[in-house]
Design a protein around this motif. Structure first.
Motif, PDB file in Angstrom:
ATOM      1  N   ILE A 159      21.764   3.424 -26.133  1.00  0.00           N
ATOM      2  CA  ILE A 159      22.817   3.991 -26.991  1.00  0.00           C
ATOM      3  C   ILE A 159      22.869   3.254 -28.321  1.00  0.00           C
ATOM      4  CG2 ILE A 159      25.340   4.157 -27.273  1.00  0.00           C
ATOM      5  CD1 ILE A 159      25.478   4.903 -24.297  1.00  0.00           C
ATOM      6  N   SER A 160      22.684   1.935 -28.290  1.00  0.00           N
ATOM      7  CA  SER A 160      22.696   1.154 -29.530  1.00  0.00           C
ATOM      8  C   SER A 160      21.546   1.548 -30.448  1.00  0.00           C
ATOM      9  CB  SER A 160      22.622  -0.346 -29.219  1.00  0.00           C
ATOM     10  OG  SER A 160      21.359  -0.691 -28.670  1.00  0.00           O
ATOM     11  N   ASN A 161      20.496   2.142 -29.856  1.00  0.00           N
ATOM     12  CA  ASN A 161      19.357   2.641 -30.639  1.00  0.00           C
ATOM     13  C   ASN A 161      19.475   4.133 -30.926  1.00  0.00           C
ATOM     14  OD1 ASN A 161      18.026   0.113 -30.696  1.00  0.00           O
ATOM     15  ND2 ASN A 161      17.251   0.450 -28.620  1.00  0.00           N
TER      16      ASN A 161
ATOM     17  N   LEU B  79      31.689   0.548 -14.938  1.00  0.00           N
ATOM     18  CA  LEU B  79      32.395  -0.561 -15.593  1.00  0.00           C
ATOM     19  C   LEU B  79      31.441  -1.498 -16.316  1.00  0.00           C
ATOM     20  CD1 LEU B  79      35.195  -1.482 -13.008  1.00  0.00           C
ATOM     21  CD2 LEU B  79      35.319   0.021 -15.005  1.00  0.00           C
ATOM     22  N   GLU B  80      30.270  -1.728 -15.733  1.00  0.00           N
ATOM     23  CA  GLU B  80      29.277  -2.578 -16.388  1.00  0.00           C
ATOM     24  C   GLU B  80      28.813  -1.950 -17.703  1.00  0.00           C
ATOM     25  OE1 GLU B  80      24.742  -4.304 -15.690  1.00  0.00           O
ATOM     26  OE2 GLU B  80      25.767  -3.239 -14.066  1.00  0.00           O
ATOM     27  N   LEU B  81      28.595  -0.634 -17.664  1.00  0.00           N
ATOM     28  CA  LEU B  81      28.172   0.090 -18.863  1.00  0.00           C
ATOM     29  C   LEU B  81      29.232   0.019 -19.951  1.00  0.00           C
ATOM     30  CD1 LEU B  81      26.438   2.121 -20.478  1.00  0.00           C
ATOM     31  CD2 LEU B  81      27.497   3.956 -19.118  1.00  0.00           C
ATOM     32  N   LEU B  82      30.490   0.298 -19.588  1.00  0.00           N
ATOM     33  CA  LEU B  82      31.575   0.289 -20.570  1.00  0.00           C
ATOM     34  C   LEU B  82      31.798  -1.111 -21.142  1.00  0.00           C
ATOM     35  CD1 LEU B  82      34.095   2.651 -18.752  1.00  0.00           C
ATOM     36  CD2 LEU B  82      32.770   3.173 -20.806  1.00  0.00           C
ATOM     37  N   LYS B  83      31.611  -2.116 -20.308  1.00  0.00           N
ATOM     38  CA  LYS B  83      31.758  -3.510 -20.766  1.00  0.00           C
ATOM     39  C   LYS B  83      30.709  -3.831 -21.830  1.00  0.00           C
ATOM     40  CE  LYS B  83      30.115  -6.755 -18.222  1.00  0.00           C
ATOM     41  NZ  LYS B  83      29.861  -7.700 -17.104  1.00  0.00           N
TER      42      LYS B  83
ATOM     43  N   MET C 198      30.316  -2.616 -29.471  1.00  0.00           N
ATOM     44  CA  MET C 198      29.741  -1.691 -30.454  1.00  0.00           C
ATOM     45  C   MET C 198      30.736  -0.650 -30.946  1.00  0.00           C
ATOM     46  SD  MET C 198      25.959  -0.970 -28.839  1.00  0.00           S
ATOM     47  CE  MET C 198      26.377  -0.716 -27.126  1.00  0.00           C
ATOM     48  N   THR C 199      31.974  -0.701 -30.463  1.00  0.00           N
ATOM     49  CA  THR C 199      32.972   0.316 -30.797  1.00  0.00           C
ATOM     50  C   THR C 199      33.896  -0.144 -31.915  1.00  0.00           C
ATOM     51  OG1 THR C 199      34.539  -0.496 -29.129  1.00  0.00           O
ATOM     52  CG2 THR C 199      32.932   1.158 -28.416  1.00  0.00           C
ATOM     53  N   GLY C 200      34.735   0.791 -32.398  1.00  0.00           N
ATOM     54  CA  GLY C 200      35.755   0.452 -33.388  1.00  0.00           C
ATOM     55  C   GLY C 200      35.427   0.864 -34.796  1.00  0.00           C
TER      56      GLY C 200
ATOM     57  N   ASP D  41      31.530   6.450 -29.999  1.00  0.00           N
ATOM     58  CA  ASP D  41      31.766   5.461 -31.056  1.00  0.00           C
ATOM     59  C   ASP D  41      30.627   4.447 -31.073  1.00  0.00           C
ATOM     60  OD1 ASP D  41      32.790   3.767 -32.964  1.00  0.00           O
ATOM     61  OD2 ASP D  41      34.656   3.331 -31.914  1.00  0.00           O
ATOM     62  N   ALA D  42      30.258   3.960 -29.889  1.00  0.00           N
ATOM     63  CA  ALA D  42      29.176   2.995 -29.781  1.00  0.00           C
ATOM     64  C   ALA D  42      27.849   3.579 -30.279  1.00  0.00           C
ATOM     65  CB  ALA D  42      29.026   2.531 -28.335  1.00  0.00           C
ATOM     66  N   PHE D  43      27.671   4.876 -30.098  1.00  0.00           N
ATOM     67  CA  PHE D  43      26.448   5.564 -30.542  1.00  0.00           C
ATOM     68  C   PHE D  43      26.315   5.523 -32.059  1.00  0.00           C
ATOM     69  CE2 PHE D  43      23.953   9.297 -31.728  1.00  0.00           C
ATOM     70  CZ  PHE D  43      22.875   9.218 -30.861  1.00  0.00           C
ATOM     71  N   GLY D  44      27.496   5.538 -32.751  1.00  0.00           N
ATOM     72  CA  GLY D  44      27.466   5.414 -34.199  1.00  0.00           C
ATOM     73  C   GLY D  44      27.933   6.622 -34.985  1.00  0.00           C
ATOM     74  N   PHE D  45      28.655   7.538 -34.350  1.00  0.00           N
ATOM     75  CA  PHE D  45      29.173   8.695 -35.094  1.00  0.00           C
ATOM     76  C   PHE D  45      30.231   8.244 -36.088  1.00  0.00           C
ATOM     77  CE2 PHE D  45      27.609  10.827 -31.213  1.00  0.00           C
ATOM     78  CZ  PHE D  45      26.783  11.767 -31.812  1.00  0.00           C
ATOM     79  N   ASP D  46      30.269   8.913 -37.241  1.00  0.00           N
ATOM     80  CA  ASP D  46      31.258   8.580 -38.264  1.00  0.00           C
ATOM     81  C   ASP D  46      32.642   9.095 -37.893  1.00  0.00           C
ATOM     82  OD1 ASP D  46      29.340   7.421 -40.084  1.00  0.00           O
ATOM     83  OD2 ASP D  46      28.654   9.456 -40.489  1.00  0.00           O
TER      84      ASP D  46
END
Length: 332
Positions: A8-10, A31-35, A40-42, A133-138
């Motif tokens: 997702i970060s890529n 939960l591990e995935l969300l952690k 990368m969010t916000g 959000d973590a993926f990078g959408f505006d």
């Protein structure tokens, strides 16, 4: 790092889709995935589109996506539809309305059912938004199911909340009353080419004079005709103005703090419920017969189950297993 989080970060779109399914299906690795994606969010602007059924939310969201893409912005969309209480399925109408955006690499649309939630959002909507959000959408647009006065869950996640109304829907004060109107950051009068717009505008202004007379932010009112792409520029302008205000005033930070607090409690609640149910599935449910016969009331049975669960967790935490754990059941 979880493999899906790394992908997702890529900006791997297939990984995003798989991650959302992992969250929706309440997988063990959820939960591990969300952690791992949390840092990368916000960055995205979360926009909630809410209002009564038939106000034209889906059509407005569809046209707004087109407008935002022309501005060079990437858009994630979470569209929540009603879920059948019988089959658990949902008619995902937004898949039909937004079909023109499916081939656009700058748009990602995910429809989901409410899955029994009465607040307009499914339980996993917040996690889906975090993944986008973590993926990078505006911009992330969250279109709620449209349930009227009880549709307040959107305030738990959105930075900007747009309440969509349309003329001819009746007395606005009676339709929405206090709750849904008070969470609005702006109002959108859609289908503004219909008769009854002046009356609706007057009602809204009167209501704002009462509810927001001393508020630091008075929600603006924007008129749109989504089928003709009218009012979209002003709508986006007002959304940006509110977003800037919320960041400068600290409102955005306060909302997100409250949202995260609620989320922690919700995760604890969900995990406890899952473990309690798993525990009871493996045991003799004698309490069902006791409650059915009336010898034990439901509340006493619930308290007993909770005490039993807490007691078991306490024993496991101390490493007391085997004979001592069986004796807790009264079997030894």
């Amino acid at each position: 790092m979880h493999p899906l989080a790394e992908r997702i970060s890529n900006q791997d779109e297939r990984a995003l889709a798989k991650a959302i399914s992992t969250v929706e299906n309440d997988s063990e690795e959820k939960l591990e995935l969300l952690k791992d994606i949390h840092p990368m969010t916000g960055r995205a602007h979360y926009i909630g589109m809410t209002g009564s059924p038939g106000a034209g939310k889906s059509s407005l969201v569809n046209r707004l996506i087109t407008y935002l893409r022309k501005q060079g912005l990437t858009v994630g969309v979470v569209a929540v539809d009603p879920t059948s209480p019988f089959s658990g399925g949902a008619l995902l109408g937004d898949r039909v309305r937004m079909a023109e955006h499916f081939t656009d690499p700058g748009v990602f649309i995910r429809s989901m059912g409410t899955r029994g939630s009465l607040g307009g959002l499914s339980r996993t909507t917040k996690e889906t938004v975090r993944l986008m959000d973590a993926f990078g959408f505006d911009v992330i647009l969250i279109e709620t199911v449209g349930v009227g006065q009880s549709e307040l869950d959107i305030m738990k996640i959105a930075d900007t909340i747009a309440v969509v109304l349309n003329p001819g829907s009746g007395d606005v004060v009676q339709v929405f009353k206090a709750g849904i109107m008070e969470i609005a950051d702006l109002f959108v009068v859609n289908k503004a080419d219909l008769s009854g717009v002046p009356k609706l505008l007057a009602e809204l202004e009167s209501m704002l004079d009462i509810v927001k007379h001393d508020a630091p932010w008075r929600p603006p009112i924007v008129k749109t005709v989504s089928v003709r792409n009218e009012g979209l520029e002003e709508l986006w302008e007002k959304m940006q103005i509110h977003f800037a205000y919320s960041k400068k005033s600290g409102e955005r930070e306060a909302r997100r703090k409250t949202s995260l607090e609620r989320e922690v409690i919700e995760v604890v609640h969900a995990e406890m419920m899952k473990k309690l149910v798993e525990q009871e599935e493996s045991r003799d449910k004698s309490w069902i017969e006791e409650v059915t016969s009336g010898s034990v009331d439901p509340y006493s049975a619930a308290i007993r189950l909770l005490k039993d669960y807490v007691g078991r967790q306490s024993l496991r935490g101390r490493g007391w297993e085997g004979e001592k754990e069986r004796s807790f059941d009264g079997e030894g």
